[in-house]
Design an enzyme around this catalytic site. Structure first.
Site, short mmCIF file in Angstrom:
data_model
loop_
_atom_site.label_atom_id
_atom_site.label_comp_id
_atom_site.label_asym_id
_atom_site.label_seq_id
_atom_site.Cartn_x
_atom_site.Cartn_y
_atom_site.Cartn_z
N GLU A 443 -133.95 18.74 -49.11
CA GLU A 443 -132.64 19.48 -49.58
C GLU A 443 -131.46 18.98 -49.11
O GLU A 443 -130.61 19.79 -48.81
CB GLU A 443 -132.81 21.03 -49.68
CG GLU A 443 -133.80 21.44 -50.65
CD GLU A 443 -133.55 20.79 -52.08
OE1 GLU A 443 -132.40 20.61 -52.42
OE2 GLU A 443 -134.48 20.46 -52.68
C1 LIG Z 1 -142.42 16.68 -48.00
C2 LIG Z 1 -141.01 16.29 -48.79
C3 LIG Z 1 -140.89 16.77 -50.13
C4 LIG Z 1 -139.70 16.43 -50.82
N1 LIG Z 1 -139.48 17.09 -51.94
C5 LIG Z 1 -138.54 16.45 -52.85
C6 LIG Z 1 -138.51 16.96 -54.05
O1 LIG Z 1 -139.07 17.64 -54.56
N2 LIG Z 1 -137.65 16.19 -54.87
C7 LIG Z 1 -136.63 15.34 -54.45
O2 LIG Z 1 -135.98 14.70 -55.32
N3 LIG Z 1 -136.91 15.00 -53.22
C8 LIG Z 1 -137.74 15.17 -52.20
N4 LIG Z 1 -137.91 14.98 -51.22
C9 LIG Z 1 -136.94 14.10 -50.62
C10 LIG Z 1 -135.92 14.56 -49.55
O3 LIG Z 1 -135.01 15.39 -50.32
C11 LIG Z 1 -135.31 13.05 -48.91
O4 LIG Z 1 -136.29 12.69 -48.07
C12 LIG Z 1 -134.12 13.52 -48.40
O5 LIG Z 1 -133.04 13.89 -49.17
C13 LIG Z 1 -133.59 12.24 -47.32
O6 LIG Z 1 -133.58 11.23 -48.02
P1 LIG Z 1 -134.33 9.68 -47.44
O7 LIG Z 1 -135.70 10.39 -46.89
O8 LIG Z 1 -134.15 8.69 -48.29
O9 LIG Z 1 -133.69 9.50 -46.16
P2 LIG Z 1 -132.34 8.68 -46.07
O10 LIG Z 1 -131.24 9.05 -47.15
O11 LIG Z 1 -132.60 7.24 -45.81
O12 LIG Z 1 -131.79 9.04 -44.68
C14 LIG Z 1 -132.20 8.57 -43.51
C15 LIG Z 1 -131.17 9.15 -41.94
O13 LIG Z 1 -130.06 8.87 -42.22
C16 LIG Z 1 -129.26 9.68 -42.58
N5 LIG Z 1 -128.04 9.62 -43.16
C17 LIG Z 1 -128.17 8.96 -44.54
N6 LIG Z 1 -126.83 8.99 -45.29
C18 LIG Z 1 -125.96 9.61 -44.40
C19 LIG Z 1 -124.74 9.93 -44.54
N7 LIG Z 1 -123.90 9.58 -45.47
N8 LIG Z 1 -123.90 10.48 -43.33
C20 LIG Z 1 -124.69 10.84 -42.20
N9 LIG Z 1 -126.08 10.34 -42.10
C21 LIG Z 1 -126.79 10.14 -43.21
C22 LIG Z 1 -129.84 10.96 -42.85
O14 LIG Z 1 -129.49 12.42 -42.27
C23 LIG Z 1 -131.10 10.49 -42.33
O15 LIG Z 1 -131.36 11.04 -41.01
C24 LIG Z 1 -138.93 15.37 -50.59
C25 LIG Z 1 -139.50 14.92 -48.95
C26 LIG Z 1 -140.45 14.98 -48.39
C27 LIG Z 1 -140.66 14.29 -47.04
#
Ligand SMILES: Cc1cc2nc3c(=O)[nH]c(=O)nc-3n(C[C@H](O)[C@H](O)[C@H](O)COP(=O)(O)OP(=O)(O)OC[C@H]3O[C@@H](n4cnc5c(N)ncnc54)[C@H](O)[C@@H]3O)c2cc1C
Length: 596
Positions: A443
């Protein structure tokens, strides 16, 4: 094996004594018959469902997890999940705060939120199935066409169908502007959607007959970036006009993720192979529409962590009272036993009281925000709705990030209270630690929440929303300025209010020269503002407890202890956080990338 008793007394304290929810509801015609007794009855009945039906399934869900049958794409949830869901639907729990026009019970969001705290304490993984459904309901209710609402909302309201949010793709999570799923317009007004989504919570299961996926994808003429994203409704089974199930849509779960916690919830890779979808709202305005669901989900995630904090506390207290180990530093307290209970040790008490303060502070924050949300959604006066919407906007990132960060710390403290027994599975505490970790990530990660708070919600409007909250703090401080019994709470609260103003101005000034200053300060800043909220709530709670402790009800004595502990042992964290936030971005940004 862990246990759970719904914290009805503290919920009542927060709703009735701190915030006088009944009087707020009296000012809202749709809720003017909701009195304290009605709220209490719902919480008591809901609490029974949580402790008797959901809680016993929590450890089972963790150990069994979900199983995907790749041959027919069906997914089996853990033993008992499906039956509990049936009970949930039959009892009408799904429809508590939904619109009566679609079969809902029309109760305030606040009542539903109180129920969700208890469900999350009992079983976070299970609660995510109805939780996401409720978010999909909110989104469709606000942005769906009348035809879509008539067909889908009654089934989402009753819980017969569940919902998901499909945003994330393998190459894009935070930065949704990069998403690639495509939507091709069809002659009949529908769209064929193709793409791969990952990490989709509750993306497939056997608990309900249909799943309504809300999917972000791009139209062929879409501009690049976030301004080219549209939102589509993609049902697992395409319903007929009468709501009966029609053809199976080619939206399938290709795999489920093996993960650290919430094993009972199916986290799915979802493949869309030309699945039929229908546009929700305007083309290219999908992210704005999805924000309805995301904002609801952010408050929901805070509620997940509040639930875990509470249940971890309850179990750690029982263990600490029972476990005997060592002697009190001031001499034996249980001379008849070979050792004292570990509750005699100051640090064990510190861990327990920290968790307790996070639970009570978090509950006050969640309930206050929910009441503001009820005003925003249902109050007849436009000025009240506007002001409430600003408070909800300000509080949302704090609910999401502050409560989830705190729950990670709190569940870890509770594990520590158990010593080695906390680390092994038998007692159930390690599950809470594992389950709580995801809440800081999904989220919108907590970093993103912090940027939202400082960049958009505070600096974005020149501090106007924050100042409105600050005014509430000032009003309390001025009203209690001459009350000696409140001095220990009011002085540090007023002091923190001043410091937050100064810190905000300082960061705002630096950010005009260098935007990295916002990114460097945001996480510490959110914690400071989170503490300002908690300090305000604990001061309010302390005032009531001081007035009522003479009644002899020990609840008030305990409340006062917790408030004192919070002010003396937890609030001082803000001094360190402010120093860190002021330290700026240079040491972070000056190191060359190849030196990492
Ligand atoms: C168990 C689980 C359930 C989930 N359920 C859903 C769901 O129902 N629907 C759905 O759509 N998604 C879902 N997600 C996805 C989840 O919302 C994302 O994993 C999350 O938004 C982060 O995206 P990412 O994993 O690609 O990390 P990334 O976006 O690659 O981020 C990696 C790191 O970089 C940091 N970062 C990235 N961009 C910035 C920025 N602009 N400024 C500062 N820091 C930054 C982040 O804070 C993080 O620490 C789920 C994930 C998990 C693990």
């Amino acid at each position: 094996m862990s246990q759970y008793t719904p914290p009805i007394r503290d919920m009542q304290f927060v709703l009735h004594e701190m915030f006088n929810a009944e009087s707020i509801f009296k000012s809202i015609p749709a809720f003017n018959e909701i009195d304290a007794d009605t709220m209490n009855q719902i919480m008591e009945e809901g609490g029974k469902f949580c402790s008797e039906v959901l809680q016993p399934l929590n450890a089972i869900g963790d150990s069994e997890g979900c199983t995907l049958n790749k041959a027919d794409h069906s997914l089996k949830t853990p033993t008992g999940f499906k039956e509990a869901y049936q009970q949930f639907v039959e009892a009408g729990w799904a429809s508590l705060s939904c619109d009566p026009n679609y079969g809902g019970q029309g109760l305030p969001v606040t009542v539903n939120q109180a129920f969700y705290e208890m469900m999350n304490s009992a079983n976070q993984a299970w609660t995510m199935y109805p939780g996401l459904t409720h978010g999909a309901y909110d989104c469709l209710h606000e942005h769906g066409s009348q035809e879509q609402k008539d067909l889908y909302l009654p089934k989402l309201t009753s819980g017969e169908w569940t919902g998901t949010m499909c945003l994330t793709e393998p190459h894009c999570g935070t930065d949704l502007g990069m998403l690639r799923s495509k939507a091709e317009p069809q002659a009949d007004g529908s769209y064929k959607i193709t793409g791969a989504k990952i990490f989709i919570s509750s993306g497939e299961h056997d608990m309900a007959e249909n799943i309504i996926h809300l999917v972000l994808a791009r139209l062929p003429d879409a501009p690049v970036g976030t301004k080219g994203i549209s939102l589509f409704l993609v049902p697992k089974f395409i319903p007929n006009a009468d709501g009966s199930l029609g053809a199976r849509n080619p939206i399938f779960c290709g795999a489920i993720e093996h993960k650290m916690g919430i094993h009972g919830n199916a986290t799915c890779q979802i493949n869309l192979d030309g699945a039929s979808g229908w546009l929700i709202g305007q083309p290219h305005r999908g992210l704005a529409a999805m924000f309805v669901m995301m904002n609801a989900a952010r408050l929901g995630v805070g509620m997940q962590s509040l639930g875990l904090t509470e249940v971890a506390y309850q179990n750690a207290v029982v263990y600490a009272k029972d476990r005997i180990q060592g002697r009190s530093l001031t001499g034996p307290k249980s001379a008849d036993k070979p050792a004292d209970s570990i509750l005699v040790h100051p640090d064990v008490r510190k861990m327990l009281l920290t968790t307790r303060a996070y639970a009570e502070g978090g509950r006050a924050l969640c309930m206050w925000t929910a009441l503001e949300l009820d005003k925003e959604l249902s109050h007849p006066d436009e000025a009240v709705r506007k002001e409430a919407s600003e408070m909800v906007a300000l509080a949302t990132p704090i609910v999401k990030a502050f409560i989830t960060d705190n729950a990670w710390e709190a569940t870890s403290h509770c594990m520590q209270v158990y010593g080695g027994h906390g680390y092994i599975a038998e007692w159930g505490m390690e599950q809470y630690v594992r389950d709580s970790r995801i809440n800081m990530i999904y989220e919108g990660t907590n970093t993103i929440q912090s940027l939202d708070l400082l960049g958009r919600k505070v600096l974005g409007d020149g501090g106007a929303k924050l100042m409105k909250f600050g005014k509430m703090v000032r009003v309390l401080c001025e009203a209690e300025a001459n009350n000696p019994a409140m001095k220990e709470f009011i002085e540090p609260l007023a002091d923190l209010g001043d410091k937050v103003s100064k810190l905000t101005m300082e960061i705002g000034g630096k950010a005009m020269q260098n935007p990295d200053e916002v990114g460097a300060a945001a996480v510490d800043y959110l914690r400071v503002v989170g503490h300002l909220f908690y300090a305000y709530f604990f001061a309010k709670a302390a005032k009531i407890a001081l007035e009522k402790q003479a009644s002899g009800d020990k609840f008030y004595t305990a409340k006062l202890h917790t408030a004192r502990f919070y002010f003396q042992k937890m609030l001082p964290e803000t001094a360190m956080l402010i120093r860190k936030a002021r330290a700026g971005s240079a040491t972070l940004m000056e190191m060359e990338a190849d030196l990492f």
